[in-house]
Design a protein around this motif. Structure first.
Motif, mmCIF file in Angstrom:
data_model
loop_
_atom_site.group_PDB
_atom_site.id
_atom_site.type_symbol
_atom_site.label_atom_id
_atom_site.label_comp_id
_atom_site.label_asym_id
_atom_site.label_seq_id
_atom_site.Cartn_x
_atom_site.Cartn_y
_atom_site.Cartn_z
ATOM 1 N N VAL A 233 0.848 -1.191 0.000
ATOM 2 C CA VAL A 233 0.000 0.000 0.000
ATOM 3 C C VAL A 233 0.886 1.244 0.000
ATOM 4 O O VAL A 233 1.805 1.368 0.807
ATOM 5 N N PHE A 234 0.591 2.154 -0.930
ATOM 6 C CA PHE A 234 1.314 3.422 -1.048
ATOM 7 C C PHE A 234 0.689 4.420 -0.069
ATOM 8 O O PHE A 234 -0.506 4.727 -0.159
ATOM 9 N N VAL A 235 1.479 4.892 0.893
ATOM 10 C CA VAL A 235 0.979 5.795 1.929
ATOM 11 C C VAL A 235 1.822 7.068 1.923
ATOM 12 O O VAL A 235 3.059 6.997 1.990
ATOM 13 N N TYR A 236 1.155 8.220 1.835
ATOM 14 C CA TYR A 236 1.889 9.478 1.956
ATOM 15 C C TYR A 236 2.416 9.622 3.384
ATOM 16 O O TYR A 236 1.731 9.292 4.355
ATOM 17 N N ASN A 237 3.632 10.118 3.493
ATOM 18 C CA ASN A 237 4.243 10.244 4.816
ATOM 19 C C ASN A 237 3.468 11.180 5.741
ATOM 20 O O ASN A 237 3.501 11.028 6.957
ATOM 21 N N SER A 238 2.754 12.123 5.158
ATOM 22 C CA SER A 238 1.934 13.013 5.979
ATOM 23 C C SER A 238 0.785 12.268 6.650
ATOM 24 O O SER A 238 0.229 12.742 7.650
ATOM 25 N N ASP A 239 0.409 11.085 6.108
ATOM 26 C CA ASP A 239 -0.669 10.276 6.679
ATOM 27 C C ASP A 239 -0.144 9.098 7.494
ATOM 28 O O ASP A 239 -0.935 8.315 8.029
ATOM 29 N N LEU A 240 1.175 8.974 7.574
ATOM 30 C CA LEU A 240 1.765 7.756 8.136
ATOM 31 C C LEU A 240 1.386 7.552 9.599
ATOM 32 O O LEU A 240 1.002 6.439 10.003
ATOM 33 N N ARG A 241 1.474 8.591 10.405
ATOM 34 C CA ARG A 241 1.114 8.462 11.820
ATOM 35 C C ARG A 241 -0.336 8.046 11.978
ATOM 36 O O ARG A 241 -0.671 7.187 12.805
ATOM 37 N N TYR A 242 -1.203 8.656 11.168
ATOM 38 C CA TYR A 242 -2.632 8.345 11.245
ATOM 39 C C TYR A 242 -2.897 6.891 10.860
ATOM 40 O O TYR A 242 -3.640 6.177 11.551
ATOM 41 N N VAL A 243 -2.286 6.442 9.773
ATOM 42 C CA VAL A 243 -2.505 5.070 9.307
ATOM 43 C C VAL A 243 -2.006 4.067 10.340
ATOM 44 O O VAL A 243 -2.677 3.060 10.641
ATOM 45 N N HIS A 244 -0.839 4.330 10.918
ATOM 46 C CA HIS A 244 -0.321 3.416 11.946
ATOM 47 C C HIS A 244 -1.220 3.394 13.168
ATOM 48 O O HIS A 244 -1.412 2.332 13.789
ATOM 49 N N LYS A 245 -1.787 4.533 13.526
ATOM 50 C CA LYS A 245 -2.702 4.582 14.673
ATOM 51 C C LYS A 245 -3.958 3.768 14.386
ATOM 52 O O LYS A 245 -4.442 3.009 15.248
ATOM 53 N N VAL A 246 -4.495 3.895 13.183
ATOM 54 C CA VAL A 246 -5.687 3.135 12.803
ATOM 55 C C VAL A 246 -5.411 1.637 12.886
ATOM 56 O O VAL A 246 -6.190 0.866 13.469
ATOM 57 N N LEU A 247 -4.283 1.211 12.321
ATOM 58 C CA LEU A 247 -3.970 -0.215 12.316
ATOM 59 C C LEU A 247 -3.682 -0.732 13.721
ATOM 60 O O LEU A 247 -4.051 -1.860 14.064
ATOM 61 N N THR A 248 -3.026 0.080 14.516
ATOM 62 C CA THR A 248 -2.769 -0.334 15.902
ATOM 63 C C THR A 248 -4.074 -0.542 16.657
ATOM 64 O O THR A 248 -4.237 -1.511 17.406
ATOM 65 N N ASP A 249 -5.032 0.348 16.441
ATOM 66 C CA ASP A 249 -6.331 0.221 17.105
ATOM 67 C C ASP A 249 -7.124 -0.981 16.590
ATOM 68 O O ASP A 249 -8.003 -1.498 17.303
ATOM 69 N N LEU A 250 -6.828 -1.428 15.369
ATOM 70 C CA LEU A 250 -7.568 -2.540 14.767
ATOM 71 C C LEU A 250 -6.909 -3.891 15.024
ATOM 72 O O LEU A 250 -7.353 -4.897 14.459
ATOM 73 N N ARG A 251 -5.871 -3.932 15.851
ATOM 74 C CA ARG A 251 -5.240 -5.232 16.111
ATOM 75 C C ARG A 251 -6.237 -6.151 16.825
ATOM 76 O O ARG A 251 -6.957 -5.736 17.741
ATOM 77 N N ALA A 252 -6.303 -7.390 16.334
ATOM 78 C CA ALA A 252 -7.218 -8.412 16.864
ATOM 79 C C ALA A 252 -8.683 -7.979 16.791
ATOM 80 O O ALA A 252 -9.499 -8.398 17.608
ATOM 81 N N VAL A 253 -9.007 -7.142 15.814
ATOM 82 C CA VAL A 253 -10.379 -6.696 15.613
ATOM 83 C C VAL A 253 -10.826 -7.098 14.207
ATOM 84 O O VAL A 253 -10.200 -6.688 13.222
ATOM 85 N N PRO A 254 -11.876 -7.894 14.050
ATOM 86 C CA PRO A 254 -12.378 -8.205 12.704
ATOM 87 C C PRO A 254 -12.880 -6.936 12.026
ATOM 88 O O PRO A 254 -13.630 -6.153 12.619
ATOM 89 N N ALA A 255 -12.465 -6.728 10.795
ATOM 90 C CA ALA A 255 -12.861 -5.551 10.024
ATOM 91 C C ALA A 255 -12.990 -5.954 8.566
ATOM 92 O O ALA A 255 -12.610 -7.064 8.168
ATOM 93 N N VAL A 256 -13.530 -5.050 7.768
ATOM 94 C CA VAL A 256 -13.691 -5.295 6.333
ATOM 95 C C VAL A 256 -12.544 -4.595 5.605
ATOM 96 O O VAL A 256 -12.411 -3.370 5.689
ATOM 97 N N TRP A 257 -11.734 -5.363 4.888
ATOM 98 C CA TRP A 257 -10.573 -4.845 4.181
ATOM 99 C C TRP A 257 -10.868 -4.838 2.692
ATOM 100 O O TRP A 257 -11.266 -5.856 2.122
ATOM 101 N N ILE A 258 -10.664 -3.678 2.061
ATOM 102 C CA ILE A 258 -11.045 -3.497 0.665
ATOM 103 C C ILE A 258 -9.804 -3.138 -0.137
ATOM 104 O O ILE A 258 -9.310 -2.006 -0.096
ATOM 105 N N GLY A 259 -9.278 -4.125 -0.871
ATOM 106 C CA GLY A 259 -8.125 -3.852 -1.728
ATOM 107 C C GLY A 259 -8.510 -3.039 -2.934
ATOM 108 O O GLY A 259 -7.731 -2.220 -3.427
ATOM 109 N N SER A 260 -9.731 -3.253 -3.440
ATOM 110 C CA SER A 260 -10.251 -2.506 -4.583
ATOM 111 C C SER A 260 -11.763 -2.598 -4.569
ATOM 112 O O SER A 260 -12.331 -3.633 -4.205
#
Length: 297
Positions: A233-260
């Motif tokens: 996944v291509f992530v802009y560095n300006s969004d990197l902290r936000y994306v890592h926070k989202v994924l950290t909060d989603l650990r061991a949580v079932p979610a819907v992942w959409i590649g396309s």
């Protein structure tokens, strides 16, 4: 890559359902024998002993074992294998009070069409009233046009929901004279993680069993399966902290992942969890995140 961060749906939020129950409610005045089944709350329990009297199923594990969800609740647990089954049409209403959702996802559908109606409960205005055809028959030539049996899609995403704080969501699954089924219904909020790169790996893990007897005869026991997906996944560095926070909060949580969202890449959509992810800060303004996802059965 997008993810629907799920909202917890509780029993009290499900205000109506046309699904019926065939298992009797537990009664404190009935004596149950071993292996008898009862319904208590949203789950089915099996008696572990004879002379089982006045032992509440959810608080007496030496007397009862939880077998699975009730028919009405099956579409709201975390398994696609347990399904809410009903004669057509199946109509279910869920109230979201002081809760914002902008996306719905359905897995394990068996039917011909699904209607989604969303009403703003504060104004009684209809936000969405859309019927989605589940016909997914692929025609590649004249022969398949005339002779190929109908195929119906099992999964559906509804991502165009305006965010309201108080809504009533009614879903109606139709399927002619046959029974209809919903494996899982997820409501939540769509989050954009970044751009999915080409080279995505998708597949399944099959839990079926092959057995060979002493004479070499092979038999198959067909079981359920779960989806798999690995993506960059291509992530802009300006969004990197936000994306890592989202994924950290989603650990061991079932979610819907959409590649396309493109229908031709439907295998790149799964309901499950990430096993791990790593990020390479590749450029001054962008990074490449590698994520491995495992679907639920």
């Amino acid at each position: 890559m997008k993810v629907i961060q799920p909202v917890n749906i509780t029993s009290g939020m499900v205000t109506s359902s046309s699904a019926t129950e065939t298992v009797a409610l537990w009664s404190s005045t009935t004596t149950y024998s071993q292996d008898q089944i009862v319904r208590y709350g949203d789950f089915i329990y099996v008696s572990l002993q004879n002379s089982n009297l006045n032992k509440q199923p959810d608080t007496n594990p030496i007397w009862w074992i939880r077998y699975g969800p009730s028919n009405r609740w099956a579409m709201f647990d975390t398994s696609n294998s347990t399904k809410t089954v009903a004669t057509s049409p199946l109509t279910v209403t869920v109230n979201f009070t002081n809760t914002i959702i902008n996306s719905l996802a359905f897995f394990g559908l068996s039917g011909t069409s699904l209607r989604v109606k969303i009403v703003d409960t504060q104004t009684s205005n209809t936000v969405i009233d859309q019927t989605y055809s589940l016909n997914d028959t692929i025609i590649v030539d004249w022969y398949t046009y005339f002779f190929k049996p109908y195929d119906f899609r099992e999964d559906l995403l509804v991502l165009n929901i305006p965010p309201y704080g108080n809504t009533e969501v009614t879903v109606t699954l139709s399927g002619g004279s046959a029974n209809v089924e919903i494996g899982t219904m997820i409501a939540g909020n769509l989050i954009i993680l970044g751009g999915t790169q080409y080279g995505v790996n998708v597949g399944i893990k099959d839990y079926s069993v092959k057995e060979t007897n002493d004479f070499g005869d092979i038999t198959f026991v067909r079981r359920t399966y779960s989806k798999r997906m690995s993506a960059s996944v291509f992530v802009y560095n300006s969004d990197l902290r936000y994306v890592h926070k989202v994924l950290t909060d989603l650990r061991a949580v079932p979610a819907v992942w959409i590649g396309s969202e493109d229908s031709q890449y439907e295998p790149a959509v799964l309901y499950g969890f990430y096993k791990d992810f790593s990020t390479e800060i590749s450029y001054p303004d962008a990074s490449i995140m590698n994520i491995e996802l495992e679907g639920l059965t």
